[in-house]
Each structure stands twice: as structure tokens, then as C-alpha cells.
Scaffold this active site. Structure first.
Site, mmCIF file in Angstrom:
data_model
loop_
_atom_site.group_PDB
_atom_site.id
_atom_site.type_symbol
_atom_site.label_atom_id
_atom_site.label_comp_id
_atom_site.label_asym_id
_atom_site.label_seq_id
_atom_site.Cartn_x
_atom_site.Cartn_y
_atom_site.Cartn_z
ATOM 1 C CG ASP A 175 14.025 -4.602 -42.598
ATOM 2 O OD1 ASP A 175 14.519 -4.559 -43.639
ATOM 3 O OD2 ASP A 175 13.404 -3.828 -42.002
ATOM 4 C CE LYS A 186 11.729 -0.596 -42.654
ATOM 5 N NZ LYS A 186 12.984 -1.076 -42.333
#
Ligand code: NAP
Length: 295
Positions: free
Chosen positions: A107, A71
Site C-alpha cells: 500500500d 492487515k
């Protein structure tokens, strides 16, 4: 071959990525909307990340989801980063468009949607975030930007992990952040004194479902305990929270909403969230009733 078949490919990349339910969620949604598209899981080692991205572009992929451990490391390889992903410093969604790669962080959206139903009871609260990785960054960003917070304690495995996160958000929306560690003898008290506790570590995730990241901590009535893990639906941490009268919130809503936002970024269409929730809840409940993960 891919172009002539008209099939658009999507992927989820990580290392390892064995237990992701993203393909189930996205493939069901492609099918429901009659989209000729498919998502598959790709196990990509860190040293292969750049080559893998180039291959996805050459093969005409529509997009990918990005999970542990890529990420943050994927950012230098992308052409554009959207504002939120830039502030958070982590990307979980990439869109391939007109030969360019664009990074997003969905997210944060997923976590915000998870907390929204409890806004009135948690605004102005003291928060403890357990973990300091990519998800903890998204969580901290949402708390600082969208929820009034009296204080946020970040407790990570190492002092340097929590300090790095605290430094990252220094000055952001008047941040009131404090760094701690998971073995800090004062952590139990800080957890008890807080109204909201969020687990952003993988501890308790399938298949090691008997573990809880804070052992021996007693929760209390009036607290909200959120576990970002959704497999199992009820983690050991959430079981203990409920046992002590706290409100227990699973990571499933975050998972669904981060997926829905990624789906929209890729396809321009809305995912049927209620349908996906029924599908995933059914699968996860079946897993629990089969006793899977009790190892
Ligand atoms: P990450 O970037 O790899 O960060 C993981 C964090 O957990 C790090 O702070 C790491 O500490 C810590 N950690 C790892 N193993 C640990 C252990 N055994 N004991 C204590 N701490 C440990 O991963 P992430 O993307 O933040 O994901 C964290 C969790 O959130 C995962 O369970 C993931 O599945 C979940 N998640 C859920 C959603 C959702 O949609 N529901 C979305 C994103 C993430 P070190 O830095 O010391 O290694």
C-alpha cells in the site's frame, strides 16, 4: 492435485471482501503473461485466520493479498516481515516461499506512486489524514519518509485511534504529527488551512456512495484531495472537492500500483500497468454509468 496441474493459486483474504477488484487485476495479468495461475476471493473470519494460513501453505499457494480486518492481526502468524511492513505495522501482501511466510506492505508503494506526479506542488505542505487504520499508517509513513511535510493532522473516529497512530510514528523522520477527531469542531478549519487532505476511511465507498467523511467542509482552489477509495472512481468527497476548485485524486492509482508491486513480489514479473488501468477504468466507468451504488 494442484501441484500436478501446475496451477499456482493466489488469494485475497478479508472479512467481508465482496467488492474487491484484485482478482480481475491479477487474473488479467497472469493471462497476459501466460502464467498458469489464478486468484480468488476468500472470506476469512478473524478467528479462522491462523488455520486459513496453514491451509494456504499446505495447498501450495503462491501468495495472498490481505485486506480489512487482517492487515495488522496477521503479523504474529508470519515468519518474516519486510522492513517497510514492520515500520508501518501492517501487511497487505504475503508470499509463500520454501515453506515460509513473508509479509510485505505494498500500500505504501501504491500511495507513493499516487502522490509522485504532484510532488512539486505538495512538498512542504500541511496534510490532514482522515482515518487511523492500516491504510492511514501506510499513508503517514510515505508522507514522513518521502515527502517533506510541514504538519500532518490525523483525524480519526476516536481520540484513542488517532493518538495511537501519532504515538506509533513518534520520532520517525522528525514527525510533525497532531491527533484530532472527525467530530472535532476545529477540523473544518484545519482542513481549510491544509493543502492536502487524504481520506483513509471507507466512508463513501460502494454501495454507500452518497456519504462523505467530512460533511459541510468547504475545500478551496490550490488544495489536493485524495480519496483512497476507488469504487466509485469519483466519490462524494472528490465531487465536492472538484466543485470548490480543488484537485481530486482517486484511489485507483494506489490500487493498481499496490497490486503491481504484489504481483512482482509473487511472480518476479512486471504487471502491464497501462493495460490494467484501461481494464479497471472501463469497468468502473460502466458501473457509474449504470448508476450502481447510488443507494
Ligand atoms: P482499516 O484498517 O479497517 O481502517 C479503517 C479506518 O476508517 C479506521 O480508522 C476506522 O475507524 C475508520 N472508519 C471506519 N468506518 C468509519 C466510519 N463510518 N466513519 C468514520 N471512520 C470510519 O481499513 P484500511 O485498510 O485502513 O482501509 C481504509 C480505506 O482505504 C478503505 O476504504 C479501503 O478500501 C481504502 N484502501 C484503499 C487502497 C487502495 O489501494 N486504493 C489500499 C488500502 C486501503 P475505527 O478505528 O474507529 O474503526
Amino acid at each position: 492435485m494442484i501441484e500436478s496441474s501446475g496451477l499456482t493459486l493466489y488469494g485475497i483474504i478479508g472479512h467481508p471482501v465482496g467488492h474487491s477488484l484484485s482478482p480481475v487485476m491479477h487474473n488479467a495479468s497472469f493471462e497476459a503473461l501466460g502464467l498458469h495461475a489464478t486468484m480468488e476471493v476468500y472470506d476469512i473470519k478473524p478467528e479462522s485466520l491462523k488455520d486459513a494460513l496453514e491451509s494456504f501453505i499446505k495447498l501450495g499457494f503462491g501468495g495472498i493479498n490481505v485486506t480489512i480486518p487482517h492487515k495488522q492481526t496477521i503479523i504474529p502468524f508470519l515468519d518474516d516481515i519486510d522492513e517497510e511492513a514492520g515500520i508501518i505495522g501492517a501487511v497487505n501482501t504475503v508470499r509463500f516461499r520454501d515453506g515460509r511466510t513473508e509479509g510485505f506492505n505494498t500500500d505504501a508503494h501504491g500511495f507513493r506512486q499516487t502522490l509522485e506526479p504532484y510532488r512539486s506542488s505538495i512538498e512542504g505542505s500541511r496534510f490532514v489524514v482522515l482515518g487511523a487504520g492500516g491504510a492511514a499508517r501506510a499513508v503517514t509513513y510515505v508522507l514522513l519518509r518521502f515527502f517533506r511535510t510541514a504538519q500532518i493532522v490525523i483525524a480519526a473516529r476516536t481520540a484513542s485511534g488517532s493518538k495511537t497512530l501519532v504515538e506509533h510514528f513518534k520520532g520517525f523522520h522528525g514527525s510533525r504529527l497532531a491527533a484530532s477527531t472527525l467530530d472535532d469542531p476545529h477540523l473544518s478549519r484545519m482542513v481549510r488551512d491544509s493543502e492536502v487532505i487524504i481520506n483513509a476511511t471507507p466512508v463513501g465507498m460502494f454501495p454507500k456512495t452518497g456519504e462523505a467523511v467530512v460533511e459541510g467542509t468547504e475545500f478551496r482552489d490550490g488544495q489536493t484531495v485524495v480519496d483512497l477509495i476507488y469504487r466509485p472512481l469519483q466519490t462524494e468527497l472528490l465531487r465536492r472537492a472538484k466543485q470548490h476548485g480543488a484537485r481530486a485524486v482517486s484511489g485507483l492509482e494506489m490500487f493498481i500500483h499496490q497490486g503491481a508491486r504484489a504481483f512482482e513480489i509473487w511472480t518476479g514479473k512486471g504487471m502491464d500497468i497501462d493495460r490494467v488501468r484501461i481494464l479497471l477504468t472501463g469497468m468502473l466507468e460502466q458501473e457509474t454509468s449504470r448508476g450502481e451504488g447510488r443507494r
